[in-house]
Design an enzyme around this catalytic site. Structure first.
Site, PDB file in Angstrom:
ATOM      1  N   GLU A  50      11.102  11.757 -16.799  1.00  0.00           N
ATOM      2  CA  GLU A  50      10.478  12.258 -15.619  1.00  0.00           C
ATOM      3  C   GLU A  50      11.277  11.853 -14.400  1.00  0.00           C
ATOM      4  O   GLU A  50      11.588  12.523 -13.502  1.00  0.00           O
ATOM      5  CB  GLU A  50       9.111  11.881 -15.188  1.00  0.00           C
ATOM      6  CG  GLU A  50       7.945  12.560 -15.978  1.00  0.00           C
ATOM      7  CD  GLU A  50       7.505  11.905 -17.221  1.00  0.00           C
ATOM      8  OE1 GLU A  50       8.324  10.893 -17.742  1.00  0.00           O
ATOM      9  OE2 GLU A  50       6.524  12.216 -17.747  1.00  0.00           O
ATOM     10  N   GLU A  77       2.860  10.642 -23.281  1.00  0.00           N
ATOM     11  CA  GLU A  77       1.592  10.412 -22.564  1.00  0.00           C
ATOM     12  C   GLU A  77       0.349  10.802 -23.237  1.00  0.00           C
ATOM     13  O   GLU A  77      -0.626  10.031 -23.457  1.00  0.00           O
ATOM     14  CB  GLU A  77       1.676  10.966 -21.063  1.00  0.00           C
ATOM     15  CG  GLU A  77       2.488  10.161 -20.359  1.00  0.00           C
ATOM     16  CD  GLU A  77       2.902  11.073 -18.889  1.00  0.00           C
ATOM     17  OE1 GLU A  77       3.159  12.222 -18.964  1.00  0.00           O
ATOM     18  OE2 GLU A  77       2.813  10.398 -17.988  1.00  0.00           O
TER      19      GLU A  77
END
Ligand code: CO8
Length: 294
Positions: free
Chosen positions: A161, A141
Protein backbone atom coordinates in the site's frame (compact mmCIF):
# COMPACT_ATOMS: atom_id res chain seq x y z
CA UNK A 1 -22.40 -39.69 4.49
CA UNK A 2 -24.38 -37.14 2.51
CA UNK A 3 -23.85 -33.45 3.19
CA UNK A 4 -26.56 -30.89 2.99
CA UNK A 5 -25.69 -27.41 1.93
CA UNK A 6 -27.14 -24.37 3.57
CA UNK A 7 -26.47 -21.35 1.47
CA UNK A 8 -27.84 -17.98 0.45
CA UNK A 9 -30.24 -17.59 -2.41
CA UNK A 10 -29.95 -21.19 -3.37
CA UNK A 11 -31.33 -22.26 -6.71
CA UNK A 12 -30.33 -25.89 -7.16
CA UNK A 13 -27.94 -28.37 -5.71
CA UNK A 14 -25.48 -30.21 -7.93
CA UNK A 15 -23.29 -33.13 -7.18
CA UNK A 16 -19.61 -32.38 -7.76
CA UNK A 17 -17.44 -35.26 -6.64
CA UNK A 18 -16.97 -37.96 -4.09
CA UNK A 19 -13.88 -37.93 -1.91
CA UNK A 20 -13.08 -40.69 0.57
CA UNK A 21 -16.72 -41.76 0.54
CA UNK A 22 -17.78 -38.30 1.72
CA UNK A 23 -19.99 -36.60 -0.85
CA UNK A 24 -18.89 -33.13 -1.80
CA UNK A 25 -21.70 -30.80 -2.75
CA UNK A 26 -21.74 -27.37 -4.22
CA UNK A 27 -24.79 -25.22 -4.50
CA UNK A 28 -25.50 -22.97 -7.42
CA UNK A 29 -26.29 -19.49 -6.26
CA UNK A 30 -26.66 -16.14 -7.94
CA UNK A 31 -23.27 -15.18 -6.55
CA UNK A 32 -20.74 -14.14 -9.13
CA UNK A 33 -17.50 -14.21 -7.19
CA UNK A 34 -17.90 -16.63 -4.29
CA UNK A 35 -18.18 -20.40 -4.46
CA UNK A 36 -19.23 -22.25 -1.31
CA UNK A 37 -18.92 -26.02 -0.98
CA UNK A 38 -19.31 -28.46 1.88
CA UNK A 39 -17.51 -31.72 2.49
CA UNK A 40 -18.70 -33.40 5.66
CA UNK A 41 -18.29 -30.89 8.50
CA UNK A 42 -15.88 -28.71 6.50
CA UNK A 43 -16.98 -25.70 4.44
CA UNK A 44 -14.78 -24.32 1.66
CA UNK A 45 -15.19 -20.69 0.58
CA UNK A 46 -13.44 -19.84 -2.70
CA UNK A 47 -13.00 -16.24 -3.80
CA UNK A 48 -13.45 -16.64 -7.52
CA UNK A 49 -12.62 -13.56 -9.55
CA UNK A 50 -9.74 -15.08 -11.41
CA UNK A 51 -9.50 -12.46 -14.18
CA UNK A 52 -8.51 -9.88 -11.57
CA UNK A 53 -6.45 -12.37 -9.54
CA UNK A 54 -9.33 -12.51 -7.04
CA UNK A 55 -9.00 -8.84 -6.09
CA UNK A 56 -11.58 -7.65 -3.59
CA UNK A 57 -14.12 -5.20 -4.94
CA UNK A 58 -17.31 -4.19 -3.11
CA UNK A 59 -19.30 -7.00 -4.69
CA UNK A 60 -16.79 -9.66 -3.60
CA UNK A 61 -16.91 -8.28 -0.06
CA UNK A 62 -20.73 -8.24 -0.04
CA UNK A 63 -20.93 -11.80 -1.36
CA UNK A 64 -18.35 -13.02 1.14
CA UNK A 65 -20.32 -11.39 3.93
CA UNK A 66 -23.56 -13.05 2.81
CA UNK A 67 -21.81 -16.42 2.44
CA UNK A 68 -20.51 -16.25 6.01
CA UNK A 69 -23.97 -15.36 7.29
CA UNK A 70 -25.39 -18.44 5.56
CA UNK A 71 -22.94 -21.02 6.93
CA UNK A 72 -24.80 -23.52 9.11
CA UNK A 73 -22.52 -23.58 12.15
CA UNK A 74 -24.60 -26.33 13.78
CA UNK A 75 -23.27 -28.64 11.10
CA UNK A 76 -20.07 -27.06 9.76
CA UNK A 77 -17.19 -27.11 12.25
CA UNK A 78 -14.34 -25.57 10.29
CA UNK A 79 -14.05 -23.32 7.23
CA UNK A 80 -11.32 -23.07 4.62
CA UNK A 81 -10.85 -19.82 2.70
CA UNK A 82 -8.97 -19.95 -0.59
CA UNK A 83 -8.72 -18.28 -4.01
CA UNK A 84 -9.65 -19.64 -7.44
CA UNK A 85 -6.90 -20.65 -9.84
CA UNK A 86 -3.27 -21.55 -9.39
CA UNK A 87 -1.78 -18.10 -9.32
CA UNK A 88 -3.48 -16.00 -6.72
CA UNK A 89 -5.16 -16.20 -3.34
CA UNK A 90 -6.22 -12.53 -3.35
CA UNK A 91 -4.14 -9.83 -5.11
CA UNK A 92 -5.49 -7.10 -2.84
CA UNK A 93 -8.35 -4.68 -2.77
CA UNK A 94 -9.49 -3.62 -6.22
CA UNK A 95 -7.18 -0.77 -7.21
CA UNK A 96 -9.48 0.35 -10.03
CA UNK A 97 -12.41 0.75 -7.66
CA UNK A 98 -10.28 2.53 -5.06
CA UNK A 99 -8.53 4.91 -7.44
CA UNK A 100 -11.26 7.57 -7.52
CA UNK A 101 -12.52 7.40 -3.94
CA UNK A 102 -12.94 10.55 -1.86
CA UNK A 103 -11.65 10.63 1.72
CA UNK A 104 -15.10 9.71 3.05
CA UNK A 105 -15.54 6.93 0.50
CA UNK A 106 -12.06 5.61 1.26
CA UNK A 107 -12.93 5.39 4.94
CA UNK A 108 -16.25 3.70 4.12
CA UNK A 109 -14.50 1.16 1.87
CA UNK A 110 -12.01 0.44 4.66
CA UNK A 111 -14.92 -0.13 7.05
CA UNK A 112 -16.67 -2.45 4.60
CA UNK A 113 -13.57 -4.67 4.40
CA UNK A 114 -12.89 -4.42 8.12
CA UNK A 115 -16.44 -5.49 8.99
CA UNK A 116 -16.19 -8.63 6.85
CA UNK A 117 -12.67 -9.47 8.04
CA UNK A 118 -13.72 -9.01 11.66
CA UNK A 119 -16.64 -11.35 10.99
CA UNK A 120 -14.11 -13.96 9.84
CA UNK A 121 -11.86 -13.31 12.84
CA UNK A 122 -14.72 -13.67 15.33
CA UNK A 123 -16.55 -16.39 13.39
CA UNK A 124 -17.67 -19.02 15.92
CA UNK A 125 -15.78 -21.83 14.19
CA UNK A 126 -12.12 -21.83 13.05
CA UNK A 127 -11.20 -20.52 9.60
CA UNK A 128 -8.08 -21.77 7.79
CA UNK A 129 -6.61 -19.63 5.00
CA UNK A 130 -5.22 -21.86 2.23
CA UNK A 131 -3.07 -19.25 0.50
CA UNK A 132 -2.51 -20.42 -3.07
CA UNK A 133 -0.44 -17.62 -4.59
CA UNK A 134 -0.52 -13.81 -4.29
CA UNK A 135 -1.64 -12.56 -0.89
CA UNK A 136 -0.99 -8.87 -1.34
CA UNK A 137 -2.52 -5.89 0.45
CA UNK A 138 -6.10 -6.87 1.24
CA UNK A 139 -5.13 -10.47 0.36
CA UNK A 140 -2.51 -10.61 3.08
CA UNK A 141 -4.99 -8.85 5.38
CA UNK A 142 -7.85 -11.29 4.80
CA UNK A 143 -5.50 -14.22 5.43
CA UNK A 144 -4.51 -12.62 8.73
CA UNK A 145 -8.14 -12.41 9.84
CA UNK A 146 -8.25 -16.23 9.60
CA UNK A 147 -7.24 -18.39 12.57
CA UNK A 148 -4.52 -20.31 10.73
CA UNK A 149 -2.59 -19.68 7.49
CA UNK A 150 -0.98 -22.37 5.36
CA UNK A 151 0.32 -21.66 1.87
CA UNK A 152 1.66 -23.05 -1.38
CA UNK A 153 5.32 -22.75 -2.38
CA UNK A 154 4.41 -20.05 -4.92
CA UNK A 155 2.68 -17.83 -2.35
CA UNK A 156 3.79 -14.23 -2.08
CA UNK A 157 2.82 -12.06 0.88
CA UNK A 158 3.09 -8.32 1.21
CA UNK A 159 1.54 -4.98 2.05
CA UNK A 160 2.30 -2.87 -1.05
CA UNK A 161 0.00 0.00 0.00
CA UNK A 162 2.70 2.54 0.85
CA UNK A 163 3.83 2.29 -2.78
CA UNK A 164 0.27 3.07 -3.89
CA UNK A 165 -0.01 6.15 -1.69
CA UNK A 166 -2.23 4.64 1.02
CA UNK A 167 -1.86 2.75 4.30
CA UNK A 168 -3.07 -0.83 4.63
CA UNK A 169 -6.79 -0.33 5.26
CA UNK A 170 -8.26 -3.74 6.03
CA UNK A 171 -6.48 -4.27 9.36
CA UNK A 172 -2.94 -4.82 8.06
CA UNK A 173 -1.22 -2.35 10.35
CA UNK A 174 -2.82 -4.05 13.34
CA UNK A 175 -2.86 -7.77 12.56
CA UNK A 176 0.57 -7.97 10.92
CA UNK A 177 2.20 -6.31 13.94
CA UNK A 178 0.41 -8.71 16.28
CA UNK A 179 1.36 -11.76 14.22
CA UNK A 180 5.01 -11.14 13.35
CA UNK A 181 5.99 -8.37 15.80
CA UNK A 182 6.05 -4.62 15.32
CA UNK A 183 9.60 -4.46 13.92
CA UNK A 184 9.04 -6.96 11.11
CA UNK A 185 5.56 -5.55 10.35
CA UNK A 186 6.95 -2.03 10.10
CA UNK A 187 9.74 -3.20 7.80
CA UNK A 188 7.28 -4.98 5.48
CA UNK A 189 4.78 -2.11 5.46
CA UNK A 190 7.25 0.80 5.15
CA UNK A 191 9.30 -0.85 2.40
CA UNK A 192 6.27 -2.41 0.63
CA UNK A 193 8.53 -5.42 -0.04
CA UNK A 194 6.82 -8.73 -0.79
CA UNK A 195 8.04 -11.91 0.87
CA UNK A 196 8.02 -15.47 -0.42
CA UNK A 197 6.53 -18.51 1.30
CA UNK A 198 9.77 -19.59 3.00
CA UNK A 199 10.24 -16.18 4.59
CA UNK A 200 6.56 -16.07 5.61
CA UNK A 201 7.14 -19.39 7.35
CA UNK A 202 10.33 -18.16 9.03
CA UNK A 203 8.66 -15.07 10.51
CA UNK A 204 5.57 -16.98 11.65
CA UNK A 205 3.11 -15.49 9.20
CA UNK A 206 2.19 -19.00 7.99
CA UNK A 207 2.22 -22.32 9.82
CA UNK A 208 3.29 -24.52 6.91
CA UNK A 209 4.20 -24.48 3.21
CA UNK A 210 3.12 -27.17 0.70
CA UNK A 211 3.63 -27.86 -2.99
CA UNK A 212 0.71 -26.14 -4.74
CA UNK A 213 -1.01 -29.40 -5.68
CA UNK A 214 -0.98 -30.59 -2.04
CA UNK A 215 -2.26 -27.40 -0.42
CA UNK A 216 -6.01 -28.06 -0.45
CA UNK A 217 -5.60 -31.66 0.69
CA UNK A 218 -3.47 -30.42 3.59
CA UNK A 219 -6.05 -27.74 4.45
CA UNK A 220 -8.86 -30.29 4.38
CA UNK A 221 -6.91 -32.73 6.51
CA UNK A 222 -6.28 -30.03 9.11
CA UNK A 223 -9.92 -28.88 8.95
CA UNK A 224 -11.17 -32.46 9.38
CA UNK A 225 -8.86 -32.88 12.37
CA UNK A 226 -10.39 -29.77 13.94
CA UNK A 227 -13.92 -30.91 13.04
CA UNK A 228 -13.30 -34.23 14.82
CA UNK A 229 -12.78 -32.50 18.17
CA UNK A 230 -15.55 -31.45 20.55
CA UNK A 231 -17.17 -28.49 18.77
CA UNK A 232 -18.14 -26.45 21.83
CA UNK A 233 -14.61 -26.85 23.19
CA UNK A 234 -13.05 -25.72 19.88
CA UNK A 235 -15.31 -22.65 19.73
CA UNK A 236 -14.48 -21.76 23.30
CA UNK A 237 -10.74 -22.20 22.62
CA UNK A 238 -11.02 -19.73 19.71
CA UNK A 239 -12.88 -17.23 21.88
CA UNK A 240 -10.45 -17.63 24.78
CA UNK A 241 -7.37 -17.06 22.60
CA UNK A 242 -8.86 -14.14 20.64
CA UNK A 243 -10.41 -12.34 23.58
CA UNK A 244 -7.56 -13.10 25.96
CA UNK A 245 -5.03 -11.51 23.62
CA UNK A 246 -6.86 -8.17 23.89
CA UNK A 247 -6.55 -7.83 27.68
CA UNK A 248 -3.94 -8.23 30.44
CA UNK A 249 -3.14 -11.66 31.89
CA UNK A 250 -5.30 -11.21 35.03
CA UNK A 251 -8.35 -10.60 32.88
CA UNK A 252 -7.27 -13.15 30.28
CA UNK A 253 -7.27 -16.08 32.68
CA UNK A 254 -10.72 -15.09 33.91
CA UNK A 255 -11.93 -15.27 30.29
CA UNK A 256 -10.42 -18.76 30.07
CA UNK A 257 -11.96 -19.85 33.38
CA UNK A 258 -15.44 -18.90 32.21
CA UNK A 259 -15.09 -20.60 28.84
CA UNK A 260 -13.55 -23.68 30.50
CA UNK A 261 -16.45 -23.87 32.95
CA UNK A 262 -18.90 -23.39 30.12
CA UNK A 263 -17.82 -26.73 28.60
CA UNK A 264 -18.95 -28.72 31.64
CA UNK A 265 -22.30 -30.48 31.72
CA UNK A 266 -22.32 -30.47 27.91
CA UNK A 267 -23.01 -33.73 26.18
CA UNK A 268 -19.62 -33.48 24.50
CA UNK A 269 -17.73 -33.10 27.77
CA UNK A 270 -19.57 -36.04 29.30
CA UNK A 271 -19.04 -38.20 26.23
CA UNK A 272 -15.41 -37.15 25.76
CA UNK A 273 -14.34 -37.77 29.34
CA UNK A 274 -16.58 -40.81 29.74
CA UNK A 275 -15.04 -42.39 26.71
CA UNK A 276 -11.53 -41.79 28.00
CA UNK A 277 -12.39 -43.42 31.31
CA UNK A 278 -14.01 -46.40 29.58
CA UNK A 279 -10.99 -46.76 27.37
CA UNK A 280 -8.81 -47.11 30.46
CA UNK A 281 -10.76 -50.21 31.43
CA UNK A 282 -10.20 -51.58 27.96
CA UNK A 283 -6.93 -50.23 26.51
CA UNK A 284 -7.54 -51.91 23.15
CA UNK A 285 -10.70 -49.90 22.56
CA UNK A 286 -10.39 -47.28 19.85
CA UNK A 287 -11.32 -43.79 20.95
CA UNK A 288 -14.38 -42.71 19.01
CA UNK A 289 -16.64 -39.99 20.34
CA UNK A 290 -19.73 -38.82 18.52
CA UNK A 291 -19.54 -35.18 19.50
CA UNK A 292 -22.90 -33.46 19.41
CA UNK A 293 -22.27 -29.69 19.50
CA UNK A 294 -24.58 -29.67 22.50
N1 CO8 B 1 -6.95 -4.69 -8.17
C1 CO8 B 1 -7.53 -4.72 -9.37
N2 CO8 B 1 -7.09 -5.51 -10.40
C2 CO8 B 1 -6.03 -6.28 -10.15
C3 CO8 B 1 -5.37 -6.30 -8.92
C4 CO8 B 1 -5.89 -5.45 -7.89
N3 CO8 B 1 -5.37 -5.43 -6.65
N4 CO8 B 1 -4.33 -7.15 -8.99
C5 CO8 B 1 -4.34 -7.67 -10.23
N5 CO8 B 1 -5.36 -7.14 -10.94
C6 CO8 B 1 -5.71 -7.42 -12.33
C7 CO8 B 1 -4.79 -6.72 -13.29
O1 CO8 B 1 -5.19 -5.37 -13.49
C8 CO8 B 1 -4.95 -7.57 -14.54
O2 CO8 B 1 -6.17 -7.23 -15.14
P1 CO8 B 1 -6.22 -7.05 -16.77
O3 CO8 B 1 -5.89 -8.41 -17.30
O4 CO8 B 1 -7.61 -6.62 -17.02
O5 CO8 B 1 -5.18 -6.02 -17.11
C9 CO8 B 1 -5.14 -8.97 -13.96
O6 CO8 B 1 -5.53 -8.80 -12.60
C10 CO8 B 1 -3.88 -9.78 -14.00
O7 CO8 B 1 -2.88 -9.04 -13.36
P2 CO8 B 1 -1.44 -8.78 -14.00
O8 CO8 B 1 -1.52 -8.77 -15.48
O9 CO8 B 1 -0.84 -7.59 -13.34
O10 CO8 B 1 -0.69 -10.12 -13.55
P3 CO8 B 1 0.86 -10.30 -13.26
O11 CO8 B 1 1.08 -11.76 -13.08
O12 CO8 B 1 1.67 -9.60 -14.29
O13 CO8 B 1 1.12 -9.54 -11.87
C11 CO8 B 1 0.64 -8.99 -9.59
C12 CO8 B 1 0.52 -10.03 -10.71
C13 CO8 B 1 2.11 -8.82 -9.19
C14 CO8 B 1 -0.16 -9.48 -8.39
C15 CO8 B 1 0.09 -7.63 -10.08
O14 CO8 B 1 -1.19 -7.85 -10.64
C16 CO8 B 1 -0.05 -6.61 -9.01
O15 CO8 B 1 0.91 -6.01 -8.59
N6 CO8 B 1 -1.31 -6.40 -8.49
C17 CO8 B 1 -1.58 -5.43 -7.50
C18 CO8 B 1 -1.15 -5.95 -6.15
C19 CO8 B 1 -1.38 -4.89 -5.09
O16 CO8 B 1 -0.77 -3.84 -5.11
N7 CO8 B 1 -2.28 -5.19 -4.13
C20 CO8 B 1 -2.60 -4.31 -3.07
C21 CO8 B 1 -3.73 -3.43 -3.45
S1 CO8 B 1 -4.04 -2.19 -2.22
C22 CO8 B 1 -4.92 -2.98 -1.02
O17 CO8 B 1 -5.14 -4.14 -1.09
C23 CO8 B 1 -5.36 -2.13 0.08
C24 CO8 B 1 -6.27 -2.89 1.05
C25 CO8 B 1 -6.93 -1.95 1.98
C26 CO8 B 1 -7.98 -1.15 1.28
C27 CO8 B 1 -8.56 -0.12 2.16
C28 CO8 B 1 -9.49 0.78 1.40
C29 CO8 B 1 -9.62 2.12 1.94
Amino acid sequence: MVCEVSDVRAVSEIYIQSVCRVNFYRKETDMEFIVYEEEGAVGVITISREKALNALNSQVLDELDATLDAVDTDKIRCLILTGAGEKSFVAGADIGEMSTLTKAEGEAFGKKGNDVFRKIETFPIPVIAAVNGFALGGGCEISMSCDIRICSENALFGQPEAGLGITPGFGGTQRLARLVGAGMAKQMIYTARNIKADEALRIGLVNAVYPAEELMAAAKKMASGIAAQAPIAVRNCKKAINEGLQVDMDQAIVIEEKLFGDCFETEDQRAGMGNFLKKKDDPTKVKVVEFKNA
